[in-house]
Design an enzyme around this catalytic site. Structure first.
Site, PDB file in Angstrom:
ATOM      1  N   LYS A 137      37.542  35.813 -15.294  1.00  0.00           N
ATOM      2  CA  LYS A 137      37.311  34.380 -15.460  1.00  0.00           C
ATOM      3  C   LYS A 137      38.297  33.541 -14.644  1.00  0.00           C
ATOM      4  CE  LYS A 137      34.721  34.578 -19.707  1.00  0.00           C
ATOM      5  NZ  LYS A 137      34.716  36.030 -19.996  1.00  0.00           N
TER       6      LYS A 137
HETATM    7  C1  LIG Z   1      33.531  36.803 -20.110  1.00  0.00           C
HETATM    8  C2  LIG Z   1      33.630  38.283 -19.923  1.00  0.00           C
HETATM    9  C3  LIG Z   1      32.488  39.098 -19.703  1.00  0.00           C
HETATM   10  C4  LIG Z   1      31.085  38.549 -19.716  1.00  0.00           C
HETATM   11  O1  LIG Z   1      30.792  37.719 -18.619  1.00  0.00           O
HETATM   12  P1  LIG Z   1      29.537  36.723 -18.648  1.00  0.00           P
HETATM   13  O2  LIG Z   1      29.696  35.866 -17.475  1.00  0.00           O
HETATM   14  O3  LIG Z   1      29.649  35.958 -19.954  1.00  0.00           O
HETATM   15  O4  LIG Z   1      28.301  37.567 -18.611  1.00  0.00           O
HETATM   16  C5  LIG Z   1      32.670  40.460 -19.474  1.00  0.00           C
HETATM   17  N1  LIG Z   1      33.901  41.013 -19.501  1.00  0.00           N
HETATM   18  C6  LIG Z   1      35.017  40.271 -19.706  1.00  0.00           C
HETATM   19  C7  LIG Z   1      36.336  40.953 -19.743  1.00  0.00           C
HETATM   20  C8  LIG Z   1      34.929  38.886 -19.939  1.00  0.00           C
HETATM   21  O5  LIG Z   1      36.045  38.166 -20.165  1.00  0.00           O
END
Ligand SMILES: *Cc1c(COP(=O)(O)O)cnc(C)c1O
Length: 483
Positions: free
Chosen positions: A124
């Site tokens: 993120k």
């Molecule tokens: C947010 C997240 C996901 C999922 O990603 P999306 O964009 O919501 O599909 C997967 N793995 C981790 C570690 C995350 O923080």
């Protein structure tokens, strides 16, 4: 470039007009009115670019109401070695998203695309850091301020705080459930000492915190008066920032721009893999886009059956890949818009049904057609992984390749292995580093996860967190007193 709503009822807006907006006024999500096309010749030219140069080339196709020179300095300031050096994996230390090749299985090379070297060790950061700089830039230009209100169960909140800390014109009010996050996650968030960051702990679970955010956001007068905004995953700028690493991964994994590769993406809200879909629509030679879910398999069910059936929070499991514990994929509507032939009225009809019945009302034939088109036209396939699969995969990858992967990435590797194509490369998106989920790593390997140097002793740093009553009124008062 103009943006429209997936439900078709909104005036077209520019990039900076939708940058600070959440949902469109008709309840839809913003999408560009067309996807810019990238040719093989352009891909060849892009091969020599650094990550921030590539980010600039791709973003300028979408953000044409920011002067190019400004966009260039924003991307350069965002994607630096200093910001993306916190991880551990990676062959080339100076690359922002290095590929870590594991090895050959069934005649297919499997690699991890390392996206977790940012300050909070999860993918993120890739988009959120850009968002912080874009927000600061546009707020200054328009002489405005923004108070970000959010709720977090761990990952999103810390990524947002590390992106917004010290930014002019921005304050962050982040609610977290008291005692429900790991020690590591608490230390990461609560040790921030920046004046513009407020960590607010409420008694209750994540959903209680989320309900307060919704209640405050639903008070339109308050929201307007106090410039309340969010940074949730439906934000278009977050999605488009993620498109860049699909290109970067492709360009690093291949030698010529006709070769096809596949991506496997650990998924929850469909934000990450939605960016992959957009990269593919732009002409990037992606064969399969593989959606990996955990036991919360709403998306896997869709790509197998064509039925989109959301779950209640009671039917949502708490798993050992917690960032994928979702019951309703908030970005999914963006793909459905393309799937139904960019017809806003069809999207509106389908998601009205989701709102009232919790699912699409489709005939057997229509559902089958969705599965077929998703696969044949858009490359989508899917799979699901369980707690047992995660533990086995973490152990197996460690034994075979001496690499420790986190539980979300393990879901991705498990599902990727079920979809390997001989003589084709497969990149699994590494969405977090193992240290964030140390308990599961210990359970799988019988030993703790490695801790990157930057995180040694963070649990002992002084923490800054304020206990607040679990009530929307109390949170509003807190905001009034601190803006
Ligand atoms: C947010 C997240 C996901 C999922 O990603 P999306 O964009 O919501 O599909 C997967 N793995 C981790 C570690 C995350 O923080």
């Amino acid at each position: 470039m103009k943006y429209l709503s997936t439900r078709g009822d909104q005036p077209k807006l520019s990039f900076t007009q939708i940058l600070l907006a959440g949902l469109a006024g008709d309840g839809g999500l913003y999408l560009p009115e067309s996807y810019p096309q990238v040719t093989k010749e352009t891909l060849d030219i892009w091969r020599t670019l650094s990550y921030h140069e590539l980010a600039y080339e791709i973003l300028k196709l979408y953000c044409d109401d920011i002067p190019y020179a400004d966009l260039k300095s924003i991307t350069k300031k965002t994607y630096t070695e200093q910001t993306y050096c916190h991880g551990r994996l990676g062959d080339v230390a100076t690359d922002i998203t290095p590929i870590h090749w594991l090895g050959s299985e069934n005649n297919s090379q499997i690699g991890l695309l390392s996206l977790s070297n940012g300050p909070t060790l999860a993918f993120k950061d890739m988009a959120m850091q850009l968002l912080g700089n874009l927000f600061e830039y546009t707020l200054a230009r328009e002489k405005q301020s923004l108070n970000i209100l959010g709720a977090t169960s761990g990952d999103t909140g810390s990524a947002a705080e590390y992106a917004m800390r010290n930014k002019n014109g921005i304050k962050v009010f982040m609610l977290s459930p008291k005692g429900k996050m790991s020690r590591f996650q608490c230390a990461q968030m609560y040790s921030l000492q920046d004046d513009n960051i407020f960590n607010l702990a409420v008694d209750g679970v994540f959903d209680d915190a989320q309900d307060i955010v919704k209640a405050v956001s639903n008070d339109a007068a308050f929201k307007e008066k106090y410039h309340i905004g969010t940074v949730n995953s439906i934000n278009w700028a977050r999605v488009v920032a993620q498109v860049v690493y699909y290109f970067a991964g492709y360009l690093r994994a291949t030698h010529n721009s006709t070769e096809k590769i596949s991506y496997c993406v650990p998924s929850g809200n469909f934000g990450n893999v939605c960016a992959g879909h957009i990269a593919r629509m732009m002409g990037l030679p992606i064969d399969q886009l593989i959606v990996a879910t955990n036991e919360n398999d709403v998306l896997d069910e869709f790509f197998r059956t064509g039925m989109y059936r959301t779950r209640s929070s009671k039917e949502t499991y708490h798993t050992t890949s917690p960032s994928m514990d979702i019951s309703k994929a908030s970005n999914f509507e963006r793909f459905i818009y393309d799937l139904v032939g960019t017809d806003g009225s069809k999207v509106k009809d389908l998601f009205k049904q989701v709102q009232t019945k919790g699912e699409f009302g489709l005939s057997q034939d229509q559902a089958q057609d969705f599965v077929k088109q998703s696969k044949e036209k858009y490359g989508f396939v899917s799979g699901r992984s369980t707690h047992e699969n995660r533990l086995e995969t973490i152990l197996d990858i460690y034994r075979k390749y001496q690499v420790v992967i986190d539980p979300h990435t393990a879901d991705g590797v498990k599902v990727a292995r079920d979809h390997l194509v001989p003589n084709q490369k497969m990149l699994v998106l590494e969405t977090a580093l193992p240290i964030k989920f140390g308990e599961t790593i210990e359970q799988a390997l019988g030993q703790p996860a490695d801790r990157p140097d930057a995180f040694i002793g963070i649990e002992d740093l002084p923490q800054r967190v304020i206990s607040v009553p679990t009530s929307a009124e109390a949170i509003k008062q807190f905001i009034i007193d601190h803006v």
